[in-house]
Design a protein around this motif. Structure first.
Motif, PDB file in Angstrom:
ATOM      1  N   ARG A 106      -3.504   4.976   6.092  1.00 50.81           N
ATOM      2  CA  ARG A 106      -2.326   4.756   5.237  1.00 50.81           C
ATOM      3  C   ARG A 106      -2.735   4.847   3.763  1.00 50.81           C
ATOM      4  N   GLU A 118      -2.683   9.640  20.308  1.00 55.18           N
ATOM      5  CA  GLU A 118      -2.142   8.955  21.479  1.00 55.18           C
ATOM      6  C   GLU A 118      -3.151   8.902  22.619  1.00 55.18           C
ATOM      7  N   GLY A 169       2.937  -0.811  16.546  1.00 54.68           N
ATOM      8  CA  GLY A 169       3.743   0.379  16.830  1.00 54.68           C
ATOM      9  C   GLY A 169       4.110   1.163  15.590  1.00 54.68           C
ATOM     10  N   SER A 170       4.135   0.512  14.432  1.00 57.47           N
ATOM     11  CA  SER A 170       4.425   1.237  13.194  1.00 57.47           C
ATOM     12  C   SER A 170       3.347   2.274  12.881  1.00 57.47           C
ATOM     13  N   ASN A 171       2.150   2.076  13.416  1.00 54.72           N
ATOM     14  CA  ASN A 171       1.091   3.062  13.232  1.00 54.72           C
ATOM     15  C   ASN A 171       1.329   4.303  14.090  1.00 54.72           C
ATOM     16  N   PHE A 172       1.846   4.111  15.298  1.00 57.36           N
ATOM     17  CA  PHE A 172       2.155   5.265  16.153  1.00 57.36           C
ATOM     18  C   PHE A 172       3.142   6.197  15.465  1.00 57.36           C
ATOM     19  N   VAL A 173       4.102   5.626  14.764  1.00 58.09           N
ATOM     20  CA  VAL A 173       5.102   6.428  14.055  1.00 58.09           C
ATOM     21  C   VAL A 173       4.442   7.325  13.011  1.00 58.09           C
ATOM     22  N   LEU A 174       3.315   6.881  12.467  1.00 57.90           N
ATOM     23  CA  LEU A 174       2.631   7.642  11.427  1.00 57.90           C
ATOM     24  C   LEU A 174       1.605   8.639  11.964  1.00 57.90           C
ATOM     25  N   TYR A 175       1.374   8.660  13.269  1.00 58.91           N
ATOM     26  CA  TYR A 175       0.386   9.602  13.801  1.00 58.91           C
ATOM     27  C   TYR A 175       0.660  11.046  13.364  1.00 58.91           C
TER      28      TYR A 175
END
Length: 295
Positions: free
Chosen positions: A113, A134, A214-220
């Motif tokens: 980030r 993932e 889960g907010s990190n998955f959105v940024l993948y």
């Protein structure tokens, strides 16, 4: 080789005391070391002396971890976005303007980030079991976390609390470490982490962060785009026995960074506990070849 001392310091960011370890010449190439869950800059205690003669190393304890302040959840919004923003402000407070990142576990989404927000500051990335894909998520280890992310209830919180118990933390250190390396693990490490995780207020802090993962998955997708467009030099040094972030996560970096250098080591999630000298040597070789020295 003379061993330079590691200094234990603090600075204040947004009114919160942030503890950090620092070593090496101030005018040497900088390395910002970002730890994961459930530890602190303590995880770098063996690595820092191995590199301090030629790098300027700074390893903060994230807010809520280690010796840093741990305000209650109603006093600070414990999200990865806020920890990343706080880390950026920390680098400014200690005078770091360009640096290579070392990221592990939680340190990966925090550091990535930071790289998204300030790509001009990041000269290289060393990821040690620090995931951005993932396929890097170990199915069994992540099942209770994913359930909590989907719906936070007393039933989904209970198994996640177990992750930061003494037994849960010890599992993270020992799992995947071959028998021939098991006696390199210091029990001090998991007892140290467990004692800090047992402090008053930690239940709320850690549940808030895990629920926000889960907010990190959105940024993948954004992380992958950053890799492709920046071509940032990247070294993955990965404990191949890790069941939290599995080796497929290390290999995946090559999809977006074909020049990424990937080394799978015969150890687990906390690879520095058994392979600090090997990782230090890989880092020094990589950084010497791949990161130009600024005039």
């Amino acid at each position: 080789m003379s061993v330079l001392p590691t200094r234990h310091r603090t600075t204040t960011v947004r009114g919160h005391e942030i503890a950090y370890r620092e070593a090496g010449p101030a005018d040497a190439p900088a390395l910002l070391l970002l730890h994961g869950f459930p530890t602190s800059s303590h995880m770098f205690r063996d690595l820092i002396p191995l590199l301090a003669d030629r790098y300027h190393l700074i390893a903060p304890d994230h807010l809520g971890f280690g010796r840093s302040a741990a305000p209650a959840v109603d006093e600070f919004p414990y999200t990865f976005a806020e920890l990343a923003a706080l880390t950026a402000e920390f680098t400014e407070a200690v005078g770091l303007d360009r640096f290579a990142l070392y990221v592990q576990d939680y340190g990966a989404p925090i550091g990535l980030r930071l790289a998204l927000a300030h790509p001009e500051r990041v000269t290289a990335i060393v990821t040690q079991n620090g995931n951005a894909y993932e396929e890097g998520l170990g199915a069994e280890a992540w099942a209770p976390v994913l359930a909590l992310i989907e719906e936070r209830t007393p039933e989904t919180e209970a198994p996640v609390r177990a992750i930061r118990s003494l037994d849960g933390i010890r599992w993270q250190y020992e799992t995947g470490v071959p028998a021939e390396h098991r006696d390199l693990l210091s029990p001090d490490a998991w007892h140290h982490d467990a004692a800090l995780m047992a402090r008053e207020g930690q239940d709320g802090v850690q549940l808030a962060l895990i629920a926000d993962y889960g907010s990190n998955f959105v940024l993948y997708p954004a992380f992958k785009e950053y890799f492709r467009t920046s071509r940032v030099p990247l070294l993955a040094v990965w404990g191949e026995g890790d069941q939290v972030f599995v080796p497929a996560g290390a290999e995946a970096f090559r999809r977006d960074l074909p020049d990424a250098e990937v080394h799978l080591l015969p150890t687990g999630h906390f690879a520095l506990e058994t392979h600090a000298p090997r990782i230090a040597a890989l880092m020094d070789d990589f950084l010497t070849r791949r990161v130009p020295v600024r005039p």
